[in-house]
Each structure stands twice: as C-alpha cells, then as structure tokens.
Design a protein around this motif. Sequence first.
Motif, PDB file in Angstrom:
ATOM      1  N   GLY A 146      -7.044 -22.913   4.032  1.00  0.00           N
ATOM      2  CA  GLY A 146      -5.783 -23.450   3.546  1.00  0.00           C
ATOM      3  C   GLY A 146      -4.931 -22.337   2.981  1.00  0.00           C
ATOM      4  N   PRO A 147      -3.790 -22.673   2.364  1.00  0.00           N
ATOM      5  CA  PRO A 147      -2.912 -21.644   1.802  1.00  0.00           C
ATOM      6  C   PRO A 147      -3.596 -20.868   0.677  1.00  0.00           C
ATOM      7  N   VAL A 148      -3.359 -19.545   0.644  1.00  0.00           N
ATOM      8  CA  VAL A 148      -3.961 -18.679  -0.372  1.00  0.00           C
ATOM      9  C   VAL A 148      -2.913 -17.690  -0.887  1.00  0.00           C
ATOM     10  N   ASP A 149      -3.151 -17.210  -2.113  1.00  0.00           N
ATOM     11  CA  ASP A 149      -2.345 -16.150  -2.708  1.00  0.00           C
ATOM     12  C   ASP A 149      -3.102 -14.842  -2.550  1.00  0.00           C
ATOM     13  N   THR A 150      -2.535 -13.891  -1.800  1.00  0.00           N
ATOM     14  CA  THR A 150      -3.200 -12.608  -1.562  1.00  0.00           C
ATOM     15  C   THR A 150      -2.620 -11.490  -2.424  1.00  0.00           C
ATOM     16  N   SER A 151      -1.847 -11.837  -3.447  1.00  0.00           N
ATOM     17  CA  SER A 151      -1.204 -10.823  -4.295  1.00  0.00           C
ATOM     18  C   SER A 151      -2.178 -10.158  -5.252  1.00  0.00           C
ATOM     19  N   GLY A 152      -3.338 -10.784  -5.482  1.00  0.00           N
ATOM     20  CA  GLY A 152      -4.262 -10.286  -6.478  1.00  0.00           C
ATOM     21  C   GLY A 152      -3.939 -10.735  -7.884  1.00  0.00           C
ATOM     22  N   ARG A 153      -2.918 -11.582  -8.035  1.00  0.00           N
ATOM     23  CA  ARG A 153      -2.539 -12.078  -9.358  1.00  0.00           C
ATOM     24  C   ARG A 153      -3.295 -13.347  -9.751  1.00  0.00           C
ATOM     25  N   GLY A 154      -4.118 -13.869  -8.834  1.00  0.00           N
ATOM     26  CA  GLY A 154      -4.969 -15.013  -9.162  1.00  0.00           C
ATOM     27  C   GLY A 154      -4.247 -16.333  -9.254  1.00  0.00           C
ATOM     28  N   ARG A 165       5.531 -35.019   4.177  1.00  0.00           N
ATOM     29  CA  ARG A 165       4.615 -35.049   3.028  1.00  0.00           C
ATOM     30  C   ARG A 165       3.972 -33.702   2.712  1.00  0.00           C
ATOM     31  N   SER A 166       4.285 -32.664   3.457  1.00  0.00           N
ATOM     32  CA  SER A 166       3.631 -31.366   3.250  1.00  0.00           C
ATOM     33  C   SER A 166       4.205 -30.640   2.041  1.00  0.00           C
ATOM     34  N   ARG A 167       3.337 -29.879   1.378  1.00  0.00           N
ATOM     35  CA  ARG A 167       3.782 -28.980   0.313  1.00  0.00           C
ATOM     36  C   ARG A 167       2.635 -28.066  -0.079  1.00  0.00           C
ATOM     37  N   VAL A 168       2.996 -26.932  -0.667  1.00  0.00           N
ATOM     38  CA  VAL A 168       2.047 -26.052  -1.331  1.00  0.00           C
ATOM     39  C   VAL A 168       2.495 -25.954  -2.780  1.00  0.00           C
ATOM     40  N   VAL A 169       1.548 -26.122  -3.705  1.00  0.00           N
ATOM     41  CA  VAL A 169       1.843 -26.026  -5.132  1.00  0.00           C
ATOM     42  C   VAL A 169       1.099 -24.826  -5.699  1.00  0.00           C
ATOM     43  N   VAL A 170       1.831 -23.978  -6.416  1.00  0.00           N
ATOM     44  CA  VAL A 170       1.240 -22.872  -7.163  1.00  0.00           C
ATOM     45  C   VAL A 170       1.408 -23.212  -8.638  1.00  0.00           C
ATOM     46  N   LEU A 171       0.286 -23.345  -9.345  1.00  0.00           N
ATOM     47  CA  LEU A 171       0.337 -23.762 -10.739  1.00  0.00           C
ATOM     48  C   LEU A 171       0.947 -22.668 -11.611  1.00  0.00           C
ATOM     49  N   PRO A 172       1.647 -23.052 -12.687  1.00  0.00           N
ATOM     50  CA  PRO A 172       2.226 -22.045 -13.578  1.00  0.00           C
ATOM     51  C   PRO A 172       1.145 -21.105 -14.122  1.00  0.00           C
ATOM     52  N   SER A 173       1.521 -19.836 -14.257  1.00  0.00           N
ATOM     53  CA  SER A 173       0.637 -18.805 -14.778  1.00  0.00           C
ATOM     54  C   SER A 173       1.484 -17.867 -15.613  1.00  0.00           C
ATOM     55  N   GLU A 174       0.846 -16.884 -16.243  1.00  0.00           N
ATOM     56  CA  GLU A 174       1.607 -15.908 -17.043  1.00  0.00           C
ATOM     57  C   GLU A 174       2.691 -15.252 -16.202  1.00  0.00           C
ATOM     58  N   ALA A 175       2.348 -14.883 -14.971  1.00  0.00           N
ATOM     59  CA  ALA A 175       3.317 -14.199 -14.114  1.00  0.00           C
ATOM     60  C   ALA A 175       4.504 -15.091 -13.783  1.00  0.00           C
ATOM     61  N   LEU A 222       3.414 -13.040  -6.240  1.00  0.00           N
ATOM     62  CA  LEU A 222       2.846 -14.061  -5.358  1.00  0.00           C
ATOM     63  C   LEU A 222       3.010 -13.608  -3.918  1.00  0.00           C
ATOM     64  N   SER A 223       1.949 -13.749  -3.133  1.00  0.00           N
ATOM     65  CA  SER A 223       2.001 -13.475  -1.700  1.00  0.00           C
ATOM     66  C   SER A 223       1.220 -14.586  -1.011  1.00  0.00           C
ATOM     67  N   LEU A 224       1.947 -15.560  -0.501  1.00  0.00           N
ATOM     68  CA  LEU A 224       1.348 -16.793  -0.007  1.00  0.00           C
ATOM     69  C   LEU A 224       1.281 -16.782   1.510  1.00  0.00           C
ATOM     70  N   SER A 235      19.361 -14.251 -17.650  1.00  0.00           N
ATOM     71  CA  SER A 235      17.962 -14.254 -17.240  1.00  0.00           C
ATOM     72  C   SER A 235      17.514 -15.621 -16.713  1.00  0.00           C
ATOM     73  N   VAL A 236      16.652 -15.595 -15.685  1.00  0.00           N
ATOM     74  CA  VAL A 236      16.074 -16.817 -15.120  1.00  0.00           C
ATOM     75  C   VAL A 236      14.926 -17.290 -16.002  1.00  0.00           C
ATOM     76  N   LEU A 237      14.859 -18.590 -16.248  1.00  0.00           N
ATOM     77  CA  LEU A 237      13.721 -19.134 -16.969  1.00  0.00           C
ATOM     78  C   LEU A 237      12.475 -19.114 -16.092  1.00  0.00           C
ATOM     79  N   GLY A 238      11.310 -19.124 -16.720  1.00  0.00           N
ATOM     80  CA  GLY A 238      10.047 -19.171 -15.997  1.00  0.00           C
ATOM     81  C   GLY A 238       9.781 -20.542 -15.401  1.00  0.00           C
ATOM     82  N   VAL A 239       8.837 -20.583 -14.481  1.00  0.00           N
ATOM     83  CA  VAL A 239       8.432 -21.827 -13.812  1.00  0.00           C
ATOM     84  C   VAL A 239       7.686 -22.711 -14.809  1.00  0.00           C
ATOM     85  N   GLU A 240       8.050 -23.988 -14.849  1.00  0.00           N
ATOM     86  CA  GLU A 240       7.555 -24.890 -15.888  1.00  0.00           C
ATOM     87  C   GLU A 240       6.532 -25.903 -15.357  1.00  0.00           C
TER      88      GLU A 240
END
Length: 199
Positions: A13-21, A48-58, A5-7, A155-160
């Motif tokens: 607005g906010p974008v992910d430029t990592s190429g991971r979609g 009230r501000s926030r950025v949400v990145v939805l769970p993905s395979e990565a 992730l590269s936010l 190990s860290v669990l993945g984002v849920e």
Amino acid sequence: MELILSLRQGDGGPVDTSGRGGAVRGRNVAAVEGRLPGRSAMGFDGARSRVVVLPSEALTELGGVRVTTWLWVNEVTGRHTIAEGYLSFALFVDADRSIGGTVYNGFDWGGVRSAPGTVPLRQWLYLAFTYDGVDTSTIHLDNVLRAHEYSPFGSVLGVEWPYGLNVGAWPDADKRVFAGRIDELKLWRRRRTPPGKPG
C-alpha cells in the motif's frame, strides 16, 4: 526547503519513503501501472479513495510549503483534491481544469490559480506548488510557470487533527475525490525562523 514526506505505492500500500516516519493509511487505493516500468502508482477511483498521513512534528511545524507530484488525471467533473493538509494548505484541480494552490494562515485562505484548461487529461504530468511562507505562491506544470501570485500572507499553519494530511480527497468527507493515478507526492516545509536566530 526541508523534505518531510515522500509518498508512493509500496508493496502493501502507500508508504512514506522520506525517513521521517510518517504514519500512512490508504483507503480504497489500488496499485496501478506507474510512470516507470516495473513501478506501481497509487490509483484513485474518484469516489472513495484517499491516503491519510497522520499529523506529526514535521507536519505541525510548517511555515512555507512545496508540494510536487507526478500525476495522471483521468477525468475532471468538479473540484478534485490532490493534497490537502487540514487547516493548512490545499492543492487541487478545478472543474475548468485549472490548478489551484491555497494556504491558511489562521485567519484566511489565500493562494494562486492557473488559467482554465491548464491540465491535460490521461497523460503523466509533473506538478509543483510552492508558497514561500512570506508572500509568493507559484504553480509549475512540467517545469513551466503557469501561475504566480504575490500577497503578503505570512506563515502557513501546521496540519491539524482530526483529519491530518489527505491525498486524493477532501479531508472532511468522501468529496472532491481525485480520479486518476499519483506516482509520487512529496512535501517540503520552510519553517519560520524564530526571532533573534539566523535564517
């Protein structure tokens, strides 16, 4: 580690430029003056501000994590979330202006914390939190080691679901909202090597 992730603030607005979609949703995030001339940062109002990145395979296959960010802290009135992956990891500034980084292994949260007063206000800072996925956590501020913890945590669990990765606010509600600017935020992972495969 592998960048997933590269936010940053884009034209709309906010974008992910990592190429991971990564699917990114900004809420009440303003385009504000960034760290570099001609570049905008993400502005967080502390309410009230926030950025949400939805769970993905990565995001759902982590193990170890590294979060780096250029940020500007306007004020600290309690705990303020920089980034938190729901049931996975968290990076935050506390009321005493210490920095905390924690991870979740499915049973318990653990991590590392800097000394009080570590975070200066109203200037650009480069922050890095790393957990290697085995036993070592570190926090660096402006490339200086500010905290180190050795604890065999695994190990860290993945984002849920349902909250995903939140930047600038606690995932569950409008609480712990960051007040300031984030020029960029990057997330790396170190996936656990399956048994029998080379590392």
